[in-house]
Write a protein that holds these residues in place. Structure first.
Motif, PDB file in Angstrom:
ATOM      1  N   THR A  53      35.751  36.267  55.405  1.00 24.50           N
ATOM      2  CA  THR A  53      34.471  36.961  55.336  1.00 24.50           C
ATOM      3  C   THR A  53      33.723  36.616  54.068  1.00 24.50           C
ATOM      4  OG1 THR A  53      33.451  39.172  55.230  1.00 24.50           O
ATOM      5  CG2 THR A  53      35.670  38.969  54.334  1.00 24.50           C
ATOM      6  N   HIS A  54      32.405  36.795  54.091  1.00 26.99           N
ATOM      7  CA  HIS A  54      31.616  36.642  52.867  1.00 26.99           C
ATOM      8  C   HIS A  54      31.646  37.937  52.056  1.00 26.99           C
ATOM      9  CE1 HIS A  54      28.475  38.943  54.804  1.00 26.99           C
ATOM     10  NE2 HIS A  54      28.380  38.047  55.763  1.00 26.99           N
ATOM     11  N   ALA A  55      32.304  38.959  52.571  1.00 26.38           N
ATOM     12  CA  ALA A  55      32.541  40.228  51.868  1.00 26.38           C
ATOM     13  C   ALA A  55      31.307  41.110  51.754  1.00 26.38           C
ATOM     14  CB  ALA A  55      33.183  39.996  50.499  1.00 26.38           C
ATOM     15  N   GLY A  56      30.448  41.053  52.750  1.00 27.28           N
ATOM     16  CA  GLY A  56      29.362  42.018  52.814  1.00 27.28           C
ATOM     17  C   GLY A  56      29.934  43.394  53.097  1.00 27.28           C
ATOM     18  N   TYR A  57      29.209  44.418  52.736  1.00 29.81           N
ATOM     19  CA  TYR A  57      29.710  45.786  52.869  1.00 29.81           C
ATOM     20  C   TYR A  57      30.196  46.097  54.284  1.00 29.81           C
ATOM     21  CZ  TYR A  57      29.891  50.814  53.167  1.00 29.81           C
ATOM     22  OH  TYR A  57      30.313  52.093  53.409  1.00 29.81           O
ATOM     23  N   SER A  58      29.391  45.792  55.292  1.00 30.14           N
ATOM     24  CA  SER A  58      29.761  46.155  56.662  1.00 30.14           C
ATOM     25  C   SER A  58      31.034  45.458  57.117  1.00 30.14           C
ATOM     26  CB  SER A  58      28.623  45.838  57.631  1.00 30.14           C
ATOM     27  OG  SER A  58      27.525  46.667  57.373  1.00 30.14           O
ATOM     28  N   GLY A  59      31.130  44.167  56.859  1.00 32.50           N
ATOM     29  CA  GLY A  59      32.328  43.436  57.272  1.00 32.50           C
ATOM     30  C   GLY A  59      33.580  43.937  56.577  1.00 32.50           C
ATOM     31  N   VAL A  60      33.476  44.211  55.274  1.00 31.77           N
ATOM     32  CA  VAL A  60      34.628  44.729  54.526  1.00 31.77           C
ATOM     33  C   VAL A  60      35.028  46.099  55.074  1.00 31.77           C
ATOM     34  CG1 VAL A  60      35.404  45.588  52.275  1.00 31.77           C
ATOM     35  CG2 VAL A  60      34.212  43.398  52.435  1.00 31.77           C
ATOM     36  N   ARG A  61      34.042  46.950  55.300  1.00 30.33           N
ATOM     37  CA  ARG A  61      34.335  48.290  55.837  1.00 30.33           C
ATOM     38  C   ARG A  61      35.011  48.174  57.200  1.00 30.33           C
ATOM     39  NH1 ARG A  61      31.755  50.769  59.489  1.00 30.33           N
ATOM     40  NH2 ARG A  61      29.829  49.595  59.204  1.00 30.33           N
ATOM     41  N   GLU A  62      34.497  47.314  58.071  1.00 27.05           N
ATOM     42  CA  GLU A  62      35.082  47.154  59.401  1.00 27.05           C
ATOM     43  C   GLU A  62      36.510  46.612  59.323  1.00 27.05           C
ATOM     44  OE1 GLU A  62      32.226  44.717  61.437  1.00 27.05           O
ATOM     45  OE2 GLU A  62      30.778  46.364  61.576  1.00 27.05           O
ATOM     46  N   ALA A  63      36.754  45.656  58.448  1.00 28.77           N
ATOM     47  CA  ALA A  63      38.100  45.098  58.307  1.00 28.77           C
ATOM     48  C   ALA A  63      39.065  46.137  57.752  1.00 28.77           C
ATOM     49  CB  ALA A  63      38.079  43.867  57.414  1.00 28.77           C
TER      50      ALA A  63
END
Length: 151
Positions: A58-68
Motif C-alpha cells: 500500500t501507499h499507506a493512505g489513511y483509508s487503506g491502512v485503516r481497512e488493512a
C-alpha cells in the motif's frame, strides 16, 4: 526506479514473490510486466479482497491502512506524500508491517520486503491483535449520540 513506474515495480516484485496476487492498475492500457501469478484489474473491491489477503502492499493512505488494520492484514507500506509517510511510520512502529522508501526502489528490494512480512509471524500477530482491538471500539456512528447526551 529508472525507466519504470511504481505500479510496474510493484507488479514485477509480486511476480518475484510467486504468491497469487491482485493489483489494481486503473483503466487504460497496461504496458508493464505481466507475471503469471499476478492478476491485473482496473479496480478492486479492496475491503473484500483484504478479507483473504496475507499481506497488503500500500501507499499507506489513511483509508487503506485503516481497512488493512481492521482486516488484520500486515502491510508493506510505500508512502508517497501527504499523510502517507506518517501512516507508514506508525504501521512499522505498531509492528503491523514495514515501511519501504520509494526513492531508488527496485522490484528485487520490494519483493524481499514483501517476502519478509509474508513469512514473519510477528507482523501477522500484530495486525491480528490490532484488528481485535478495533472490534472493541465504539462504532464511529455512535459518537455523535454520546456527545449530545454529554451536553
Amino acid at each position: 526506479m529508472p525507466g519504470s513506474t511504481l505500479p510496474h515495480v510493484v507488479v514485477e516484485a509480486l511476480g518475484e514473490v510467486s504468491a497469487p496476487s491482485v493489483v489494481a492498475i486503473g483503466h487504460g492500457d497496461w504496458t508493464g510486466p505481466r507475471p503469471s501469478n499476478v492478476r491485473l484489474e482496473p479496480e478492486i473491491p479492496q475491503q473484500r479482497l483484504l478479507g483473504t489477503a496475507k499481506v497488503f502492499v500500500t501507499h499507506a493512505g489513511y483509508s487503506g491502512v485503516r481497512e488493512a488494520l481492521t482486516a488484520g492484514v500486515p502491510m508493506v507500506a510505500v508512502p508517497l506524500f501527504a499523510d502517507q509517510p506518517r501512516n507508514a511510520d506508525r504501521v512499522q512502529e505498531l509492528g503491523a508491517g514495514v515501511r519501504v522508501d520509494v526513492k531508488g526502489l527496485t522490484a528485487t528490494v520490494l519483493a524481499e520486503r514483501i517476502r519478509h512480512v509474508l513469512n514473519t509471524r510477528k507482523y501477522h500477530e500484530a495486525a491480528e491483535n490490532l484488528a481485535a482491538q478495533t472490534m472493541d471500539l465504539e462504532a464511529f456512528t455512535n459518537i455523535p449520540d454520546h456527545l449530545v447526551s454529554a451536553v
